[in-house]
Design a protein around this motif. Structure first.
Motif, PDB file in Angstrom:
ATOM      1  N   MET A 195      11.994  35.707 -22.988  1.00 49.17           N
ATOM      2  CA  MET A 195      13.036  34.768 -23.391  1.00 49.17           C
ATOM      3  C   MET A 195      13.007  34.570 -24.903  1.00 49.17           C
ATOM      4  O   MET A 195      12.626  33.500 -25.404  1.00 49.17           O
ATOM      5  CB  MET A 195      12.867  33.427 -22.661  1.00 49.17           C
ATOM      6  CG  MET A 195      12.791  33.554 -21.149  1.00 49.17           C
ATOM      7  SD  MET A 195      12.639  31.964 -20.285  1.00 49.17           S
ATOM      8  CE  MET A 195      14.314  31.337 -20.441  1.00 49.17           C
ATOM      9  N   ARG A 237      10.498  27.997 -15.796  1.00 53.82           N
ATOM     10  CA  ARG A 237      11.815  28.572 -16.025  1.00 53.82           C
ATOM     11  C   ARG A 237      12.916  27.560 -15.663  1.00 53.82           C
ATOM     12  O   ARG A 237      13.935  27.454 -16.339  1.00 53.82           O
ATOM     13  CB  ARG A 237      11.988  29.851 -15.210  1.00 53.82           C
ATOM     14  CG  ARG A 237      13.244  30.640 -15.599  1.00 53.82           C
ATOM     15  CD  ARG A 237      13.486  31.765 -14.613  1.00 53.82           C
ATOM     16  NE  ARG A 237      12.420  32.737 -14.592  1.00 53.82           N
ATOM     17  CZ  ARG A 237      12.345  33.770 -15.430  1.00 53.82           C
ATOM     18  NH1 ARG A 237      13.262  33.924 -16.362  1.00 53.82           N
ATOM     19  NH2 ARG A 237      11.359  34.645 -15.336  1.00 53.82           N
ATOM     20  N   GLU A 293      15.831  26.305 -18.165  1.00 57.71           N
ATOM     21  CA  GLU A 293      17.250  26.476 -17.852  1.00 57.71           C
ATOM     22  C   GLU A 293      17.978  25.134 -17.893  1.00 57.71           C
ATOM     23  O   GLU A 293      19.141  25.054 -18.305  1.00 57.71           O
ATOM     24  CB  GLU A 293      17.403  27.131 -16.468  1.00 57.71           C
ATOM     25  CG  GLU A 293      16.908  28.570 -16.398  1.00 57.71           C
ATOM     26  CD  GLU A 293      17.629  29.475 -17.363  1.00 57.71           C
ATOM     27  OE1 GLU A 293      18.820  29.214 -17.687  1.00 57.71           O
ATOM     28  OE2 GLU A 293      17.031  30.466 -17.843  1.00 57.71           O
TER      29      GLU A 293
END
Length: 266
Positions: A183, A257, A261
């Protein structure tokens, strides 16, 4: 911040609320069934187990990519990650089994206990203070001694407070550095608390971990500035530097994650 320290034990507020909800559910069930029907307490514990298993299965199913390479991580429930709706389905399945086995008499007290507990749990979560803070303006040191300003990056940031002597920190670090590599649009910074460069460098070399994003906070100032009560602590800040989510204790790839997000949402 988002955790409570009871002596040497640190409880994340969400997990503590969940434990208290389980206790409340069993207590209410016991009070409602003092004079019958028999066996309701056992069904209550099966319902709790059904909720936990269902919620975990729901979370794992929603993040197949994060668990495909390491399926046994699905059993690491202490790392966080539950889908409440799937949990209610799991608990409901237990009650359905009770009904099919002719134990319909236990359904009424269990349903009443579930409704009261659910309401109390949601109220407790709503009343819990949510941390309102910005990324502190503080200068840390890169591994080569270069000063690094923490604030003012205009990007979503994951800030992990850790130390080499902390077992859960050591376990989650390979996952975090790997996720950071996946990422690049997110800043991952790992602020070591209170250790010298030689110890940190030796740990990174032994674990074959990159030094990118590694910072030193020799005085452990971030622990105080961010009101952190234990290690590891992982915080997610938005592009403006406002704290969005925080997690105390070891965290799974899927749970981290999910936090990221959420921060990236407009």
């Amino acid at each position: 911040m988002n955790a409570i320290s009871l002596g040497p034990v640190v409880f994340e507020t969400g997990r503590l609320a969940a434990v208290l909800a389980i206790i409340l559910f069993t207590v209410i069930t016991g009070l409602l069934t003092r004079r019958g029907p028999k066996g309701a307490e056992s069904w209550a514990m099966w319902a709790v187990l059904g909720w936990i298993i269902g919620a975990r299965i729901g979370f794992v199913a929603a993040h197949p990519g994060d668990f495909a390479a390491r399926p046994l991580d699905a059993l690491a429930v202490w790392q966080g990650g539950f889908a409440p709706l799937a949990g209610w389905i799991g608990g409901g399945a237990v009650l359905l089994v009770a009904a099919l086995r002719g134990r319909r008499a236990v359904l009424r007290p269990l349903l009443i206990a579930a409704v009261l507990t659910g309401g109390a749990h949601r109220t407790a979560l709503w009343l819990m203070p949510r941390p309102v803070m910005d990324l502190p303006v503080i200068t840390l040191m890169a591994m080569d001694g270069t000063p690094v300003q923490l604030a003012g990056r205009d990007r979503v940031m994951v800030l992990n407070l850790w130390a080499t002597w902390c077992p859960p920190c050591r376990r989650e670090m390979p996952m975090m550095t790997d996720l950071a590599d996946q990422m690049p649009e997110v800043d991952f910074l790992f602020a070591n608390q209170g250790e010298d460069a030689a110890r940190i460098t030796a740990f990174l070399a032994a674990q074959a971990l990159p030094a990118q994003g590694m910072l030193r906070d020799p005085g452990s100032h971030l622990m105080g500035r961010l009101n952190a009560v234990g290690l590891p602590t992982t915080l997610v800040f938005d592009a403006e530097g406002a704290l969005l989510r925080a997690h105390t204790g070891e965290i799974s790839r899927a749970a981290l994650r999910t936090l990221i997000e959420t921060a990236k949402e407009p």
